[in-house]
Design an enzyme around this catalytic site. Structure first.
Site, PDB file in Angstrom:
ATOM      1  CG  HIS A 214     -41.021  -1.089 121.243  1.00  0.00           C
ATOM      2  ND1 HIS A 214     -41.123  -2.039 120.261  1.00  0.00           N
ATOM      3  CD2 HIS A 214     -42.296  -0.730 121.544  1.00  0.00           C
ATOM      4  CE1 HIS A 214     -42.405  -2.246 119.975  1.00  0.00           C
ATOM      5  NE2 HIS A 214     -43.125  -1.459 120.747  1.00  0.00           N
TER       6      HIS A 214
ATOM      7  CG  HIS B 201     -42.731   0.621 115.754  1.00  0.00           C
ATOM      8  ND1 HIS B 201     -42.940   1.094 117.020  1.00  0.00           N
ATOM      9  CD2 HIS B 201     -41.566  -0.070 115.806  1.00  0.00           C
ATOM     10  CE1 HIS B 201     -41.948   0.705 117.813  1.00  0.00           C
ATOM     11  NE2 HIS B 201     -41.108   0.003 117.102  1.00  0.00           N
TER      12      HIS B 201
ATOM     13  CB  CYS C  86     -38.747   4.251 110.363  1.00  0.00           C
ATOM     14  SG  CYS C  86     -37.183   3.846 109.545  1.00  0.00           S
TER      15      CYS C  86
ATOM     16  CG  HIS D 259     -43.041  -5.264 116.142  1.00  0.00           C
ATOM     17  ND1 HIS D 259     -43.020  -4.068 115.458  1.00  0.00           N
ATOM     18  CD2 HIS D 259     -42.030  -5.201 117.055  1.00  0.00           C
ATOM     19  CE1 HIS D 259     -42.034  -3.315 115.916  1.00  0.00           C
ATOM     20  NE2 HIS D 259     -41.429  -3.979 116.893  1.00  0.00           N
TER      21      HIS D 259
ATOM     22  CD  GLU E  64     -40.986  -2.494 111.011  1.00  0.00           C
ATOM     23  OE1 GLU E  64     -40.576  -3.053 109.980  1.00  0.00           O
ATOM     24  OE2 GLU E  64     -40.231  -2.168 111.958  1.00  0.00           O
TER      25      GLU E  64
ATOM     26  CB  CYS F 185     -33.076  -1.430 109.261  1.00  0.00           C
ATOM     27  SG  CYS F 185     -32.190   0.131 109.382  1.00  0.00           S
TER      28      CYS F 185
END
Length: 277
Positions: free
Chosen positions: A44, A77, A99, A127, A129, A194
């Site tokens: 992003h 994502h 990721c 979103h 993800e 994270c």
């Protein structure tokens, strides 16, 4: 006109997952193997995505946008397993820049759903993800964005697991955990925010407490960047989202920094070059 001091966050700029994804994209551009496609914006940050597009990659958001036989780079994502299979069915080669932390969440929710457990996810349901995590859970997960979402739930007597979007607010996650635990007795909690996200939010809060103005460099489409903005504002400090250097020049000209202590942080999708500029 000029600030009294400028403090830069120690933890600012690309996180490990974003750095890996951008590196993979750059490697593909250097050694092209046919047409190159990003599935959605790789990260992003519009500046980074535009740079990759200038290098020969194009962004595709739907299956209809694929031509077949292309190399498709999966965004950091991640995507749902069903979507991955559909891309491969189009005759495309996949290079996965998801990721690794996100893929671990996919494994957690997939295993939980297969065992008949109810899956809860804290995050933004729109979103990418979160959309991918929901897909990994078989499409049946419940997404919680706030404590209000928990309050509307009926008590659940069965087994359940809770995971989080990696860039979700640490404060809101803890509030949701406290409230959800009262409604579900057999709840397994996996704090999948994270560590880089948590550390950045903590550092931003401390910086906001000792500076007069906070600058958060990044894109308004970046979840972790906007969470940093929220953290800085919660400390009752003047906070500005900076998407390019022109924004800083404008604030300087307006005297917004005159004799003030300035703190500077940046989202995990913000390249070092932009921070330095």
């Amino acid at each position: 006109m000029f600030p009294r001091s400028v403090e830069r966050a120690r933890r600012a700029g690309f996180c490990a997952g974003v750095r890996r994804a951008v590196g993979m994209a750059q490697d593909l551009i250097r050694e092209p193997a046919g047409d190159l496609v990003m599935w959605g914006a790789l990260i992003h940050n519009a500046h980074v995505v535009s740079e990759l597009e200038r290098g020969g990659m194009r962004v595709v958001e739907t299956l209809d946008g694929l031509r077949g036989g292309e190399t498709v780079l999966i965004r950091a994502h991640g995507i749902a397993p069903d979507l991955r299979r559909q891309i491969m069915d189009r005759g495309c080669r996949i290079v996965d820049a998801s990721c690794p932390f996100v893929l671990k969440i996919h494994a957690l929710v997939s295993e939980a759903a297969a065992a008949g457990k109810r899956v809860f996810i804290t995050g933004d349901p729109r979103h990418p993800e979160v959309e991918g995590i929901v897909g990994a859970a078989g499409g049946t997960a419940t997404v919680l964005s706030s404590v209000a979402d928990v309050e509307s739930l009926a008590p659940w007597q069965g087994k359940a697991v809770l995971v989080s979007q990696t860039t979700f607010s640490v404060v809101i996650f803890r509030e949701i955990v406290d409230n959800l635990s009262r409604k579900i007795a057999l709840l397994e909690i996996f704090d999948t925010i994270c560590e880089a996200t948590e550390n950045r939010q903590l550092e931003a809060r401390r910086m906001a407490e000792r500076n007069d103005v906070m600058l958060v460099i990044g894109s308004r489409t970046s979840s972790n960047t906007m969470k940093l903005v929220d953290v800085c504002k919660s400390a009752s400090r003047a906070t500005y989202l900076i998407e390019d250097a022109d924004a800083v020049r404008g604030l300087l000209s307006a005297g917004a920094f005159a004799d003030r202590r300035i703190g500077v942080t940046a989202g995990a999708s913000t390249p070092d070059s932009m921070i330095l500029e």
